[in-house]
Design an enzyme around this catalytic site. Structure first.
Site, PDB file in Angstrom:
ATOM      1  N   TYR A  37      33.758  47.382  32.908  1.00  0.00           N
ATOM      2  CA  TYR A  37      33.665  46.750  34.243  1.00  0.00           C
ATOM      3  C   TYR A  37      34.955  45.948  34.461  1.00  0.00           C
ATOM      4  O   TYR A  37      34.935  44.754  34.722  1.00  0.00           O
ATOM      5  CB  TYR A  37      32.439  45.831  34.349  1.00  0.00           C
ATOM      6  CG  TYR A  37      31.129  46.492  34.002  1.00  0.00           C
ATOM      7  CD1 TYR A  37      30.387  47.160  34.974  1.00  0.00           C
ATOM      8  CD2 TYR A  37      30.618  46.441  32.702  1.00  0.00           C
ATOM      9  CE1 TYR A  37      29.173  47.763  34.645  1.00  0.00           C
ATOM     10  CE2 TYR A  37      29.418  47.037  32.379  1.00  0.00           C
ATOM     11  CZ  TYR A  37      28.697  47.689  33.356  1.00  0.00           C
ATOM     12  OH  TYR A  37      27.491  48.271  33.028  1.00  0.00           O
TER      13      TYR A  37
ATOM     14  N   CYS B   7      26.010  26.390  49.879  1.00  0.00           N
ATOM     15  CA  CYS B   7      25.834  25.477  48.732  1.00  0.00           C
ATOM     16  C   CYS B   7      24.342  25.255  48.473  1.00  0.00           C
ATOM     17  O   CYS B   7      23.536  25.301  49.399  1.00  0.00           O
ATOM     18  CB  CYS B   7      26.445  24.111  49.036  1.00  0.00           C
ATOM     19  SG  CYS B   7      28.213  24.148  49.312  1.00  0.00           S
TER      20      CYS B   7
ATOM     21  N   ASP C  18      31.917  42.725  31.555  1.00  0.00           N
ATOM     22  CA  ASP C  18      31.745  41.758  32.635  1.00  0.00           C
ATOM     23  C   ASP C  18      31.089  42.476  33.818  1.00  0.00           C
ATOM     24  O   ASP C  18      31.726  42.745  34.837  1.00  0.00           O
ATOM     25  CB  ASP C  18      33.154  41.224  33.019  1.00  0.00           C
ATOM     26  CG  ASP C  18      33.091  40.199  34.139  1.00  0.00           C
ATOM     27  OD1 ASP C  18      31.994  39.716  34.470  1.00  0.00           O
ATOM     28  OD2 ASP C  18      34.159  39.892  34.699  1.00  0.00           O
TER      29      ASP C  18
ATOM     30  N   GLU D 222      36.209  51.369  34.905  1.00  0.00           N
ATOM     31  CA  GLU D 222      35.861  50.783  36.207  1.00  0.00           C
ATOM     32  C   GLU D 222      35.478  51.911  37.161  1.00  0.00           C
ATOM     33  O   GLU D 222      36.087  52.985  37.132  1.00  0.00           O
ATOM     34  CB  GLU D 222      37.079  49.985  36.740  1.00  0.00           C
ATOM     35  CG  GLU D 222      37.060  49.602  38.183  1.00  0.00           C
ATOM     36  CD  GLU D 222      35.937  48.639  38.582  1.00  0.00           C
ATOM     37  OE1 GLU D 222      35.655  47.657  37.865  1.00  0.00           O
ATOM     38  OE2 GLU D 222      35.319  48.903  39.634  1.00  0.00           O
TER      39      GLU D 222
ATOM     40  N   GLN E   4      37.883  37.341  40.297  1.00  0.00           N
ATOM     41  CA  GLN E   4      37.125  36.109  40.054  1.00  0.00           C
ATOM     42  C   GLN E   4      37.498  35.072  41.107  1.00  0.00           C
ATOM     43  O   GLN E   4      38.653  34.983  41.508  1.00  0.00           O
ATOM     44  CB  GLN E   4      37.413  35.559  38.653  1.00  0.00           C
ATOM     45  CG  GLN E   4      37.189  36.530  37.512  1.00  0.00           C
ATOM     46  CD  GLN E   4      35.723  36.781  37.204  1.00  0.00           C
ATOM     47  OE1 GLN E   4      34.837  36.144  37.758  1.00  0.00           O
ATOM     48  NE2 GLN E   4      35.458  37.738  36.331  1.00  0.00           N
TER      49      GLN E   4
ATOM     50  N   CYS F 296      29.712  18.014  53.359  1.00  0.00           N
ATOM     51  CA  CYS F 296      30.001  18.808  54.553  1.00  0.00           C
ATOM     52  C   CYS F 296      28.787  18.733  55.472  1.00  0.00           C
ATOM     53  O   CYS F 296      27.655  18.725  55.002  1.00  0.00           O
ATOM     54  CB  CYS F 296      30.312  20.228  54.089  1.00  0.00           C
ATOM     55  SG  CYS F 296      29.678  21.557  55.049  1.00  0.00           S
TER      56      CYS F 296
ATOM     57  N   CYS G 269      23.270  25.435  56.033  1.00  0.00           N
ATOM     58  CA  CYS G 269      24.114  26.554  55.606  1.00  0.00           C
ATOM     59  C   CYS G 269      23.758  26.957  54.166  1.00  0.00           C
ATOM     60  O   CYS G 269      23.474  26.104  53.327  1.00  0.00           O
ATOM     61  CB  CYS G 269      25.569  26.113  55.694  1.00  0.00           C
ATOM     62  SG  CYS G 269      26.696  27.253  54.917  1.00  0.00           S
TER      63      CYS G 269
ATOM     64  N   CYS H 282      27.738  36.388  35.301  1.00  0.00           N
ATOM     65  CA  CYS H 282      27.430  35.359  36.306  1.00  0.00           C
ATOM     66  C   CYS H 282      25.922  35.281  36.537  1.00  0.00           C
ATOM     67  O   CYS H 282      25.488  34.624  37.480  1.00  0.00           O
ATOM     68  CB  CYS H 282      28.169  35.637  37.612  1.00  0.00           C
ATOM     69  SG  CYS H 282      27.723  37.208  38.338  1.00  0.00           S
TER      70      CYS H 282
HETATM   71  C1  LIG Z   1      31.891  41.084  37.928  1.00  0.00           C
HETATM   72  S1  LIG Z   1      33.132  42.250  38.313  1.00  0.00           S
HETATM   73  C2  LIG Z   1      34.247  42.010  36.961  1.00  0.00           C
HETATM   74  C3  LIG Z   1      35.617  42.575  37.147  1.00  0.00           C
HETATM   75  C4  LIG Z   1      36.677  42.132  36.147  1.00  0.00           C
HETATM   76  N1  LIG Z   1      36.195  42.126  34.784  1.00  0.00           N
HETATM   77  C5  LIG Z   1      37.248  40.773  36.498  1.00  0.00           C
HETATM   78  O1  LIG Z   1      37.053  39.825  35.723  1.00  0.00           O
HETATM   79  O2  LIG Z   1      37.894  40.661  37.538  1.00  0.00           O
HETATM   80  C6  LIG Z   1      32.313  43.741  37.953  1.00  0.00           C
HETATM   81  C7  LIG Z   1      33.166  44.990  38.143  1.00  0.00           C
HETATM   82  O3  LIG Z   1      32.382  46.121  37.730  1.00  0.00           O
HETATM   83  C8  LIG Z   1      32.572  47.197  38.632  1.00  0.00           C
HETATM   84  N2  LIG Z   1      31.350  48.010  38.511  1.00  0.00           N
HETATM   85  C9  LIG Z   1      30.134  47.770  39.060  1.00  0.00           C
HETATM   86  N3  LIG Z   1      29.242  48.683  38.641  1.00  0.00           N
HETATM   87  C10 LIG Z   1      29.913  49.507  37.795  1.00  0.00           C
HETATM   88  C11 LIG Z   1      29.527  50.633  37.024  1.00  0.00           C
HETATM   89  N4  LIG Z   1      28.264  51.071  37.026  1.00  0.00           N
HETATM   90  N5  LIG Z   1      30.450  51.242  36.264  1.00  0.00           N
HETATM   91  C12 LIG Z   1      31.744  50.793  36.241  1.00  0.00           C
HETATM   92  N6  LIG Z   1      32.161  49.717  36.943  1.00  0.00           N
HETATM   93  C13 LIG Z   1      31.259  49.082  37.713  1.00  0.00           C
HETATM   94  C14 LIG Z   1      32.807  46.538  39.971  1.00  0.00           C
HETATM   95  O4  LIG Z   1      33.521  47.386  40.837  1.00  0.00           O
HETATM   96  C15 LIG Z   1      33.612  45.294  39.570  1.00  0.00           C
HETATM   97  O5  LIG Z   1      34.980  45.563  39.566  1.00  0.00           O
END
Ligand SMILES: C[S@@+](CC[C@H](N)C(=O)[O-])C[C@H]1O[C@@H](n2cnc3c(N)ncnc32)[C@H](O)[C@@H]1O
Length: 439
Positions: A303, A76, A369, A324, A274, A67, A73, A395
């Site tokens: 999470y 990437c 996660d 969550e 994701q 690109c 930018c 991640c």
């Molecule tokens: C990386 S995402 C993963 C979401 C889900 N597992 C997925 O695969 O789609 C992290 C998630 O944690 C939530 N989150 C962030 N900090 C948090 C906390 N202290 N307690 C509970 N949830 C939290 C965010 O809103 C988000 O939905």
């Protein structure tokens, strides 16, 4: 200016070399084996940060850019590096962070490539700014907060480029002014696109409540961008986070549908999902494979977002609890569990640490996660749930290494590590660590 030979690629998207005075230099570009000319940006007592001015001897793994906005930018990091080398260095970054931060020597582990090297992102957040042709939608310049053109970007789904330039054209004919974070003037901060390959949800993010020429925008988008199935106005006064605030639907359902592992999901405008569908499918399959007979019958999904793991992996479990903190995601998780006939999922709207401190029940498997910051020292609280398996999906290899080390202190053993290339062309990588404990 100094001539340097690049040794390796490291976390954060930097390359690493050593200067004549023996210090480590973190460079903003360049690939292993290359000889570059670099200038000093900042010096600390222990390392320098440097800018690559010229590549003197290129690597054999260097390829043509995909690109025209690369490398200005910031979307990437490694776009001009052969894909197989990108995968190699992502593995190296994970191994190095485990060794350096977690004091853990990982055995050989696999990295799963993304089936799509380009056009894989389900969501793009474009920055609104005043370009040479008027209102423009771009991305941030590398390591900076200043916007640049991203015309022809290869990261977003195939139909995103058409939609991005369509929005530019429509918005240029309205009274909307790009928001300027220095002067505080203007309205429009971002245009976010979320897609599923068939249709797009577009989100106009303003600083305040005002969306000038709203009716005209709605009419024009419906007429000229028929693949935009829903348009949302998000009011977000916070300049540090893009996706936050109160939203209202201007037309359509205000959600985008997605299918994952045979399950249906509705994604609202400001919830996490994701970004690479096929790679997420691979992660779900991997977790299923690892679970075998050890996973038991109860799942704690920490999470949980809108239910990615509760609704896919959870279908094999007798009892599922999802935790969550984002109220929008919690609401969507309730809707998604009903949509899939999984009425028994217990959905806890809470901060994870608060939940870990107060809940006293037993779970046989835990999936966590967290965001990039990881869980932190309180991850030790997991132990009281008596789970025989823990899947840590992350991640960020640095916080993952730190938290994995803590889990090992409480008696968990790493049973497998597998990396997934959720983000081709960037240094970012998703990792799943499976830990087990005999009970
Ligand atoms: C990386 S995402 C993963 C979401 C889900 N597992 C997925 O695969 O789609 C992290 C998630 O944690 C939530 N989150 C962030 N900090 C948090 C906390 N202290 N307690 C509970 N949830 C939290 C965010 O809103 C988000 O939905």
């Amino acid at each position: 200016m100094e001539e340097l030979r690049i040794e390796k690629l490291i976390a954060g998207g930097f390359s690493l070399a050593r200067t004549a005075d023996g210090k480590v230099a973190l460079l903003d570009a360049g690939y292993p084996g290359e000889v570059v000319e670099a200038s000093k940006k900042k010096g600390r007592s222990d390392f320098h940060t440097m800018k690559v001015e010229r590549v003197l001897v290129p690597s054999n793994s260097r390829r043509e850019r995909l690109c025209r906005n690369f490398p200005v930018c910031g979307g990437c990091d490694w776009q001009t590096l052969d894909y197989s080398e990108q995968l190699f260095w992502k593995r190296e970054v994970i191994s190095e962070q485990f060794k350096r931060v977690g004091k853990i020597e990982l055995e050989d582990f696999e990295i799963v490539p993304s089936p799509r090297e380009t056009n894989y992102r389900l969501k793009m957040e474009y920055v609104c700014h005043g370009g040479k042709d008027g209102l423009s939608l771009g991305l941030y310049r590398r390591n900076s907060n200043s916007p640049v053109s991203c015309q022809g970007c290869v990261l977003g789904l195939k139909d995103f480029e058409k939609a991005r330039s369509g929005f530019e054209e429509i918005l240029r004919k309205t009274a909307i002014v790009p928001y300027n974070r220095v002067t505080g003037r203007g309205e429009l901060k971002h245009v976010i696109l979320r897609g599923n390959g068939r249709e797009i949800m577009a989100i106009l993010v303003t600083k305040g409540e005002c969306l000038p020429d709203e009716n005209r925008i709605v009419l024009e988008v419906r007429k000229k961008l028929p693949y935009v199935s829903t348009l949302v106005h998000l009011m977000n006064a916070n300049d540090r986070v893009v996706m936050r605030g109160v939203s209202r639907t201007l037309f359509g359902e205000g959600v985008i549908d997605q299918e994952l592992s045979g399950r249906k999901f509705e994604i609202p405008p400001v919830a996490f999902f994701q970004n690479n569908l096929e790679v997420t499918e691979s992660i779900v399959s991997h977790i299923f494979n690892e679970m075998k007979d050890t996973a038991g019958d109860s799942l704690l999904d920490l999470y949980s977002g809108i239910g990615t793991f509760s609704i896919t992996v959870g279908k094999k479990m007798g009892r599922v609890t999802a935790v969550e903190s984002n109220p929008v995601s919690v609401k969507a998780l309730k809707a998604n569990s009903n949509l899939n006939g999984m009425f028994g999922i217990e959905i806890v709207s809470s901060d994870v640490i608060e939940f870990l401190k107060s809940d006293q029940r037993h779970y046989s498997t835990i999936i966590l996660d967290p965001p990039r910051s990881g869980v932190g020292s309180e991850i030790g609280l997991l132990d009281k749930f008596g789970a025989s398996m823990v899947f840590y999906v992350s991640c960020d290899p640095t916080t993952l290494a730190r938290d994995t080390a803590k889990l090992r202190e409480s008696g968990y053993k790493i049973s497998s590590v597998k990396a997934f290339d959720m983000f081709p062309q960037t240094w970012h990588v998703e990792t799943v660590v499976c830990l087990v404990k005999k009970r």
